[in-house]
Design a protein around this motif. Structure first.
Motif, PDB file in Angstrom:
ATOM      1  N   ASP A 178      48.680  50.526  17.910  1.00 45.16           N
ATOM      2  CA  ASP A 178      47.787  49.809  18.833  1.00 45.16           C
ATOM      3  C   ASP A 178      46.586  50.682  19.193  1.00 45.16           C
ATOM      4  N   ARG A 179      46.844  51.941  19.475  1.00 47.29           N
ATOM      5  CA  ARG A 179      45.754  52.861  19.834  1.00 47.29           C
ATOM      6  C   ARG A 179      44.788  53.045  18.673  1.00 47.29           C
ATOM      7  N   VAL A 180      45.338  53.194  17.458  1.00 49.40           N
ATOM      8  CA  VAL A 180      44.502  53.379  16.270  1.00 49.40           C
ATOM      9  C   VAL A 180      43.656  52.127  16.022  1.00 49.40           C
ATOM     10  N   GLU A 181      44.242  50.950  16.201  1.00 53.87           N
ATOM     11  CA  GLU A 181      43.487  49.703  16.028  1.00 53.87           C
ATOM     12  C   GLU A 181      42.320  49.606  17.005  1.00 53.87           C
ATOM     13  N   ARG A 182      42.445  50.216  18.159  1.00 53.16           N
ATOM     14  CA  ARG A 182      41.372  50.216  19.153  1.00 53.16           C
ATOM     15  C   ARG A 182      40.299  51.261  18.823  1.00 53.16           C
ATOM     16  N   GLY A 183      40.495  52.015  17.744  1.00 52.06           N
ATOM     17  CA  GLY A 183      39.481  52.967  17.317  1.00 52.06           C
ATOM     18  C   GLY A 183      39.792  54.413  17.639  1.00 52.06           C
ATOM     19  N   GLU A 184      40.932  54.688  18.205  1.00 54.54           N
ATOM     20  CA  GLU A 184      41.275  56.071  18.533  1.00 54.54           C
ATOM     21  C   GLU A 184      41.769  56.807  17.300  1.00 54.54           C
ATOM     22  N   VAL A 185      41.569  58.106  17.280  1.00 55.97           N
ATOM     23  CA  VAL A 185      42.171  58.988  16.288  1.00 55.97           C
ATOM     24  C   VAL A 185      43.330  59.664  17.008  1.00 55.97           C
ATOM     25  N   VAL A 186      44.528  59.506  16.470  1.00 53.38           N
ATOM     26  CA  VAL A 186      45.717  60.044  17.123  1.00 53.38           C
ATOM     27  C   VAL A 186      46.213  61.242  16.323  1.00 53.38           C
ATOM     28  N   VAL A 187      46.327  62.379  16.972  1.00 52.92           N
ATOM     29  CA  VAL A 187      46.869  63.582  16.343  1.00 52.92           C
ATOM     30  C   VAL A 187      48.327  63.687  16.757  1.00 52.92           C
ATOM     31  N   ILE A 188      49.201  63.735  15.771  1.00 49.78           N
ATOM     32  CA  ILE A 188      50.632  63.855  16.044  1.00 49.78           C
ATOM     33  C   ILE A 188      51.003  65.329  15.958  1.00 49.78           C
ATOM     34  N   ALA A 189      51.649  65.811  16.997  1.00 53.02           N
ATOM     35  CA  ALA A 189      52.011  67.230  17.064  1.00 53.02           C
ATOM     36  C   ALA A 189      53.525  67.384  17.119  1.00 53.02           C
ATOM     37  N   ARG A 190      53.971  68.496  16.582  1.00 56.34           N
ATOM     38  CA  ARG A 190      55.378  68.877  16.692  1.00 56.34           C
ATOM     39  C   ARG A 190      55.388  70.274  17.285  1.00 56.34           C
ATOM     40  N   ASP A 191      56.113  70.424  18.376  1.00 55.70           N
ATOM     41  CA  ASP A 191      56.182  71.715  19.068  1.00 55.70           C
ATOM     42  C   ASP A 191      54.784  72.237  19.411  1.00 55.70           C
ATOM     43  N   GLY A 192      53.894  71.313  19.777  1.00 56.33           N
ATOM     44  CA  GLY A 192      52.554  71.695  20.186  1.00 56.33           C
ATOM     45  C   GLY A 192      51.581  71.974  19.065  1.00 56.33           C
ATOM     46  N   PRO A 202      49.561  70.519  15.690  1.00 54.54           N
ATOM     47  CA  PRO A 202      49.204  69.276  15.001  1.00 54.54           C
ATOM     48  C   PRO A 202      49.761  69.262  13.577  1.00 54.54           C
ATOM     49  N   VAL A 203      50.373  68.132  13.214  1.00 54.46           N
ATOM     50  CA  VAL A 203      50.923  67.996  11.862  1.00 54.46           C
ATOM     51  C   VAL A 203      50.378  66.777  11.120  1.00 54.46           C
ATOM     52  N   ALA A 204      49.768  65.821  11.835  1.00 53.10           N
ATOM     53  CA  ALA A 204      49.242  64.621  11.175  1.00 53.10           C
ATOM     54  C   ALA A 204      48.192  63.965  12.058  1.00 53.10           C
ATOM     55  N   ARG A 205      47.350  63.166  11.402  1.00 55.08           N
ATOM     56  CA  ARG A 205      46.354  62.362  12.122  1.00 55.08           C
ATOM     57  C   ARG A 205      46.518  60.916  11.704  1.00 55.08           C
ATOM     58  N   LEU A 206      46.503  60.011  12.658  1.00 53.96           N
ATOM     59  CA  LEU A 206      46.500  58.585  12.362  1.00 53.96           C
ATOM     60  C   LEU A 206      45.081  58.080  12.614  1.00 53.96           C
ATOM     61  N   VAL A 207      44.504  57.465  11.595  1.00 59.84           N
ATOM     62  CA  VAL A 207      43.168  56.892  11.719  1.00 59.84           C
ATOM     63  C   VAL A 207      43.199  55.486  11.128  1.00 59.84           C
ATOM     64  N   ALA A 208      42.296  54.643  11.562  1.00 60.09           N
ATOM     65  CA  ALA A 208      42.233  53.280  11.049  1.00 60.09           C
ATOM     66  C   ALA A 208      41.844  53.299   9.577  1.00 60.09           C
ATOM     67  N   SER A 209      42.417  52.392   8.814  1.00 59.98           N
ATOM     68  CA  SER A 209      42.047  52.292   7.409  1.00 59.98           C
ATOM     69  C   SER A 209      40.750  51.501   7.296  1.00 59.98           C
ATOM     70  N   PRO A 210      39.986  51.770   6.253  1.00 57.80           N
ATOM     71  CA  PRO A 210      38.726  51.034   6.090  1.00 57.80           C
ATOM     72  C   PRO A 210      39.002  49.564   5.795  1.00 57.80           C
ATOM     73  N   PRO A 211      38.066  48.694   6.127  1.00 60.57           N
ATOM     74  CA  PRO A 211      38.279  47.272   5.835  1.00 60.57           C
ATOM     75  C   PRO A 211      38.369  47.049   4.335  1.00 60.57           C
ATOM     76  N   PRO A 212      39.066  46.004   3.924  1.00 61.59           N
ATOM     77  CA  PRO A 212      39.189  45.742   2.484  1.00 61.59           C
ATOM     78  C   PRO A 212      37.825  45.457   1.864  1.00 61.59           C
ATOM     79  N   ARG A 213      37.688  45.846   0.618  1.00 56.31           N
ATOM     80  CA  ARG A 213      36.434  45.624  -0.098  1.00 56.31           C
ATOM     81  C   ARG A 213      36.336  44.156  -0.516  1.00 56.31           C
ATOM     82  N   ASP A 214      35.129  43.677  -0.574  1.00 55.15           N
ATOM     83  CA  ASP A 214      34.858  42.327  -1.027  1.00 55.15           C
ATOM     84  C   ASP A 214      34.945  42.306  -2.551  1.00 55.15           C
ATOM     85  N   ARG A 215      35.829  41.489  -3.103  1.00 59.37           N
ATOM     86  CA  ARG A 215      36.032  41.440  -4.547  1.00 59.37           C
ATOM     87  C   ARG A 215      34.748  41.043  -5.275  1.00 59.37           C
TER      88      ARG A 215
END
Length: 81
Positions: free
Chosen positions: A18-32, A34-47
């Protein structure tokens, strides 16, 4: 939006998406750390747009030659360029 939020992996996936869909970049951390980033995927290309691009590339390549080189022989030799 350019917000980055660091979270620990106890937040639900639905809430993160939900946060990513609103445009946020979410950094996922383990033990403080950062191990991953969640970002919105680009819109599909027009065929249709993609097909027009292919058509333009094919038109531009008409008449372009390899100067007498044989593509099969180049592949056999291991040429990349």
């Amino acid at each position: 939006m350019d917000d980055k939020h660091r979270i620990e992996p106890d937040e639900s996936l639905d809430a993160l998406l939900d946060r990513v869909e609103r445009g946020e970049v979410v950094v996922i951390a383990r033990d403080g750390k950062p191990v991953a980033r969640l970002v919105a995927s680009p819109p599909p290309r027009d065929r249709e747009e993609a097909m027009q691009a292919v058509k333009r590339i094919r038109e531009m390549s008409k008449g372009v030659t390899l100067g007498g080189l044989d593509i099969v022989e180049m592949i056999r030799e291991g040429r990349k360029y």
